[in-house]
Design an enzyme around this catalytic site. Structure first.
Site, PDB file in Angstrom:
ATOM      1  N   LYS A 102      15.114 -19.273   4.283  1.00 49.18           N
ATOM      2  CA  LYS A 102      14.196 -19.822   3.741  1.00 49.18           C
ATOM      3  C   LYS A 102      14.521 -21.312   3.854  1.00 49.18           C
ATOM      4  O   LYS A 102      13.675 -22.270   4.160  1.00 49.18           O
ATOM      5  CB  LYS A 102      14.115 -19.614   2.124  1.00 49.18           C
ATOM      6  CG  LYS A 102      13.149 -18.361   1.908  1.00 49.18           C
ATOM      7  CD  LYS A 102      13.156 -18.070   0.291  1.00 49.18           C
ATOM      8  CE  LYS A 102      12.658 -16.840   0.024  1.00 49.18           C
ATOM      9  NZ  LYS A 102      12.670 -16.779  -1.405  1.00 49.18           N
ATOM     10  N   GLU A 108      15.809  -4.535   0.255  1.00 53.28           N
ATOM     11  CA  GLU A 108      16.195  -5.652  -0.293  1.00 53.28           C
ATOM     12  C   GLU A 108      17.134  -5.441  -1.452  1.00 53.28           C
ATOM     13  O   GLU A 108      17.953  -6.199  -1.860  1.00 53.28           O
ATOM     14  CB  GLU A 108      14.813  -6.488  -0.975  1.00 53.28           C
ATOM     15  CG  GLU A 108      15.130  -7.846  -1.043  1.00 53.28           C
ATOM     16  CD  GLU A 108      13.850  -8.640  -1.334  1.00 53.28           C
ATOM     17  OE1 GLU A 108      13.371  -8.515  -2.562  1.00 53.28           O
ATOM     18  OE2 GLU A 108      13.385  -9.449  -0.515  1.00 53.28           O
ATOM     19  N   LYS A 160       5.713 -14.393  -8.468  1.00 51.42           N
ATOM     20  CA  LYS A 160       6.690 -14.561  -9.598  1.00 51.42           C
ATOM     21  C   LYS A 160       7.222 -15.884 -10.014  1.00 51.42           C
ATOM     22  O   LYS A 160       6.955 -16.528 -10.977  1.00 51.42           O
ATOM     23  CB  LYS A 160       7.872 -13.499  -9.467  1.00 51.42           C
ATOM     24  CG  LYS A 160       9.034 -13.758 -10.656  1.00 51.42           C
ATOM     25  CD  LYS A 160       9.887 -12.637 -10.274  1.00 51.42           C
ATOM     26  CE  LYS A 160      11.033 -12.563 -11.392  1.00 51.42           C
ATOM     27  NZ  LYS A 160      12.082 -11.603 -11.144  1.00 51.42           N
ATOM     28  N   GLY A 188      10.817  -8.713  -8.332  1.00 52.39           N
ATOM     29  CA  GLY A 188       9.632  -8.799  -7.417  1.00 52.39           C
ATOM     30  C   GLY A 188       9.238  -7.224  -6.897  1.00 52.39           C
ATOM     31  O   GLY A 188       8.238  -6.795  -7.038  1.00 52.39           O
ATOM     32  N   ARG A 189      10.232  -6.705  -6.402  1.00 57.15           N
ATOM     33  CA  ARG A 189      10.185  -5.368  -5.653  1.00 57.15           C
ATOM     34  C   ARG A 189       9.867  -4.195  -6.613  1.00 57.15           C
ATOM     35  O   ARG A 189       9.731  -2.968  -6.159  1.00 57.15           O
ATOM     36  CB  ARG A 189      11.190  -5.102  -4.697  1.00 57.15           C
ATOM     37  CG  ARG A 189      12.480  -5.116  -5.074  1.00 57.15           C
ATOM     38  CD  ARG A 189      13.548  -5.096  -4.143  1.00 57.15           C
ATOM     39  NE  ARG A 189      14.753  -5.593  -4.644  1.00 57.15           N
ATOM     40  CZ  ARG A 189      15.502  -6.636  -4.882  1.00 57.15           C
ATOM     41  NH1 ARG A 189      14.898  -7.557  -4.733  1.00 57.15           N
ATOM     42  NH2 ARG A 189      16.712  -6.662  -5.224  1.00 57.15           N
ATOM     43  N   HIS A 238       3.511  12.151  17.436  1.00 55.36           N
ATOM     44  CA  HIS A 238       3.266  11.533  18.664  1.00 55.36           C
ATOM     45  C   HIS A 238       3.748  10.215  19.347  1.00 55.36           C
ATOM     46  O   HIS A 238       3.359   9.830  20.397  1.00 55.36           O
ATOM     47  CB  HIS A 238       1.804  11.460  18.983  1.00 55.36           C
ATOM     48  CG  HIS A 238       1.194  13.086  18.706  1.00 55.36           C
ATOM     49  ND1 HIS A 238       1.090  13.970  19.773  1.00 55.36           N
ATOM     50  CD2 HIS A 238       0.772  13.573  17.739  1.00 55.36           C
ATOM     51  CE1 HIS A 238       0.451  15.045  19.302  1.00 55.36           C
ATOM     52  NE2 HIS A 238       0.298  14.724  17.754  1.00 55.36           N
ATOM     53  N   GLU A 276       4.932 -19.385   1.331  1.00 56.03           N
ATOM     54  CA  GLU A 276       3.755 -18.904   2.142  1.00 56.03           C
ATOM     55  C   GLU A 276       2.804 -18.701   1.126  1.00 56.03           C
ATOM     56  O   GLU A 276       1.536 -18.994   1.384  1.00 56.03           O
ATOM     57  CB  GLU A 276       4.328 -17.423   2.626  1.00 56.03           C
ATOM     58  CG  GLU A 276       5.412 -17.331   3.763  1.00 56.03           C
ATOM     59  CD  GLU A 276       6.629 -17.358   3.355  1.00 56.03           C
ATOM     60  OE1 GLU A 276       6.995 -17.832   2.256  1.00 56.03           O
ATOM     61  OE2 GLU A 276       7.584 -16.788   3.928  1.00 56.03           O
TER      62      GLU A 276
HETATM   63  O1  F6P Z   1      12.128 -13.939  -0.331  1.00 57.77           O
HETATM   64  C1  F6P Z   1      12.149 -12.642  -1.020  1.00 57.77           C
HETATM   65  C2  F6P Z   1      11.364 -12.746  -2.229  1.00 57.77           C
HETATM   66  O2  F6P Z   1      12.033 -13.634  -3.311  1.00 57.77           O
HETATM   67  C3  F6P Z   1      11.214 -11.317  -2.960  1.00 57.77           C
HETATM   68  O3  F6P Z   1      12.039 -10.869  -3.392  1.00 57.77           O
HETATM   69  C4  F6P Z   1      10.029 -11.531  -3.576  1.00 57.77           C
HETATM   70  O4  F6P Z   1       9.128 -10.286  -3.860  1.00 57.77           O
HETATM   71  C5  F6P Z   1       9.020 -12.521  -2.894  1.00 57.77           C
HETATM   72  O5  F6P Z   1      10.063 -13.282  -2.177  1.00 57.77           O
HETATM   73  C6  F6P Z   1       7.962 -13.214  -3.274  1.00 57.77           C
HETATM   74  O6  F6P Z   1       8.464 -13.946  -4.514  1.00 57.77           O
HETATM   75  P1  F6P Z   1       7.342 -14.634  -5.452  1.00 57.77           P
HETATM   76  O7  F6P Z   1       6.856 -13.296  -6.140  1.00 57.77           O
HETATM   77  O8  F6P Z   1       8.291 -15.439  -6.168  1.00 57.77           O
HETATM   78  O9  F6P Z   1       6.376 -15.339  -4.732  1.00 57.77           O
END
Ligand code: F6P
Length: 560
Positions: A523, A367, A215, A281-282, A398, A221
């Site tokens: 972060k 979240e 987003k 995002g979620r 199990h 990452e």
């Molecule tokens: O670190 C949490 C977060 O901001 C989430 O809310 C989001 O879904 C995810 O990181 C990824 O963010 P982006 O889509 O901006 O890479």
């Protein structure tokens, strides 16, 4: 004392008369047993269910009575649930800490709907992106879209994390039955290099398409993995010459709200699929973030999934509270959390294709509702979002079900099943294995609710010393959700059910279910720590003594 829609919610939840009424009711209910509740009302199991949008929700095995539901309804009214719901659907800026509307419902609105943000109808924009996604996915699925060397695309790797990964992974796994089987779909999220290396080790770059999903297009990452993908792709396609020849455009597309960031990375924004800051995002698996899903199942099936989402949106908006599935689910979660002191919910899909559903729900729920202050910044004096976790049945039986049945903690369970299997398989007696799967689902809810008394255990001839061990207290609540068949429509309605249930809980608790400030501190510290690890020599460390020692230890030993 109604909360203002979109404005600060009541900081005084626990002072509401409906809250007090629920506390008193819970104290009276304290000793009520599901055995007795069922014995006293022969119709309970038939009566205490609601059905809509293809989902049958049986909540008769929750520790509630009609009075409980009535009182929870009064609490919802006192907290202004209907007004808050209207505010969300209207596009008010209900995500107050980020000053944003919350309009995932617009992502699945029909083309002729009108939902305005700042005076502009966003629905045509949503459909324009959907149409572009459809054109692109048809080109890739048909083989019309070729890679740099002229080979067709066989592999799609979606790179993202959190909401830009968990929804797409869950949806791909859930709808794999409908996917194009001569293509493979993989997902890379972790900054751990193993994730990328294992996802690509047996693939030919010439046949591989990367979707970089972020987003913000700033997430460490995702950008790190996207750069690794770029190197891997160019190395395999001829290095600088391939880059000059436009290989990136053939093998990379982006999904983001940040066109500038996408362009800086080197992806032509012609190959960018956008969404908007009013999509959390979620809550984004039905936006362009779901491009991998559309590539896997095709645009028609993707639109069928959107129709399932939309049907649940309409139900949530219009159905009376007493028959409203997300309202019932949300209020039961509040009851279990705040009045029965449950701190977790086990999500137990009896459907192998839903194996990533609990992981997806963890972000959606935790979240969203893992918050300790109200919208106006007051520390809450009640518990908020419970811990969601789970595994598909029957595997969990199990593993951890022992604790759910006989442990000391109360763990409400959501059982999810389907009446029809997608992969019928007859056992040696000629019975479909699916019958056995669903028999287990139903049996677990029964065992949890009714247990086994000491007298019943003794009557089986159990040695007296073992009676306490073999006894099941029962009275452990569960909800059972059934749909006819796992298809895109059912998945959309199921996800929307949980999305809106989370919203209901957030409204009662008076929190902002749509921000996630709690992820920021870690972060920021990680960025600083990474710089300190990379710094040559003994750069000065100014953390606490434990953190300093761990950084020193890692620096010394990482090359040993
Ligand atoms: O670190 C949490 C977060 O901001 C989430 O809310 C989001 O879904 C995810 O990181 C990824 O963010 P982006 O889509 O901006 O890479």
């Amino acid at each position: 004392m109604n909360a203002q829609p979109g404005g600060p919610a009541s900081p005084n939840l626990t002072r509401l008369s409906s809250w007090h009424a629920l506390e008193q009711h819970a104290a009276q209910m304290g000793k009520a047993q599901l055995r007795e509740l069922f014995a006293a009302d022969a119709t309970r199991g038939e009566r205490m269910h609601a059905e809509a949008v293809g989902l049958y929700v049986d909540y008769s095995k929750q520790r509630v009575t009609d009075d409980t539901l009535r009182l929870l309804g009064e609490l919802a009214e006192a907290c202004g649930l209907a007004e808050h719901r209207a505010a969300m659907f209207r596009g008010d800026r209900i995500n107050t800490t980020e000053n944003r509307p919350v309009l995932h419902i617009a992502l699945r609105a029909p083309a002729d709907a009108s939902i305005e943000v700042d005076g502009s109808n966003v629905v045509p924009k949503v459909h324009a992106v959907l149409d572009r996604m459809a054109t692109f996915s048809q080109a890739v699925r048909s083989g019309h879209w070729k890679g740099h060397t002229g080979k067709r695309i066989r592999n799609v790797i979606s790179i993202g994390i959190g909401g830009s990964d968990l929804g797409p992974v869950m949806a791909y796994e859930a709808l794999r039955h409908y996917s194009q089987r001569d293509m493979s779909f993989r997902f890379v999220s972790n900054v751990d290099g193993t994730d990328f290396v294992e996802a690509t080790r047996d693939l030919d770059p010439a046949e591989t398409l990367f979707i970089v999903c972020s987003k913000t297009f700033t997430t460490q990452e995702t950008l790190t993995n996207a750069h690794a993908a770029r190197r891997w792709c160019l190395d395999g396609l001829g290095g600088a010459d391939a880059e000059k020849g436009g290989a990136i455009a053939k093998h990379f597309v982006a999904v983001s709200t940040n066109a500038k960031g996408v362009a800086e990375f080197g992806i032509d924004t012609e190959h960018m699929y956008g969404f908007w800051d009013w999509v959390g995002g979620r809550y984004s698996m039905d936006s362009a973030i779901g491009l991998s899903s559309m590539l896997a199942i095709g645009d028609e099936q993707f639109r069928a999934m959107l129709a399932g989402f939309h049907a649940m949106d309409e139900h949530f908006l219009n159905a009376p509270l007493a028959q409203n599935l997300p309202v019932i689910m949300g209020l039961l979660a509040v009851w279990n959390t705040n009045f029965l002191d449950a701190s977790t919910v086990a999500v137990l899909p009896y459907e192998q294709y839903l194996k990533r559903f609990p992981a997806y729900l963890q972000q959606l729920t935790m979240e969203s509702n893992g918050k300790h202050v109200t919208l106006d910044g007051v520390r809450v004096d009640y518990n908020t979002g419970p811990i969601y976790w789970g595994e598909p049945g029957t595997n969990g039986q199990h593993s951890f079900y022992q604790l759910i049945h006989q442990g000391t903690r109360l763990i409400p369970c959501d059982f999810i099943g389907f009446h029809q299997p997608l992969n019928p398989l007859l056992d040696t007696h000629g019975q479909d294995q699916h019958d056995l799967l669903i028999a287990n689902l139903i049996a677990q809810g029964e065992a949890l609710a009714f247990g086994k008394t000491a007298a019943e255990v003794r009557a089986e001839g159990t040695a007296p010393a073992l009676v306490p061990q073999r006894r099941f207290e029962g009275n452990r609540p569960s909800t059972t959700i059934f749909a006819q068949r796992l298809d895109p429509y059912a998945l959309g309605s199921l996800v929307a059910l949980y999305e809106h249930s989370v919203f209901v809980q957030g409204v009662i608790w008076g929190i902002d279910s749509f921000d996630q400030w709690g992820v920021e501190l870690g972060k920021a510290l990680a960025r600083r720590t990474a710089a300190q690890i990379a710094a040559s020599g003994e750069a000065e460390l100014d953390h606490d003594s434990s953190t300093n020692a761990l950084i020193r230890l890692y620096r010394q030993r990482r090359t040993a």
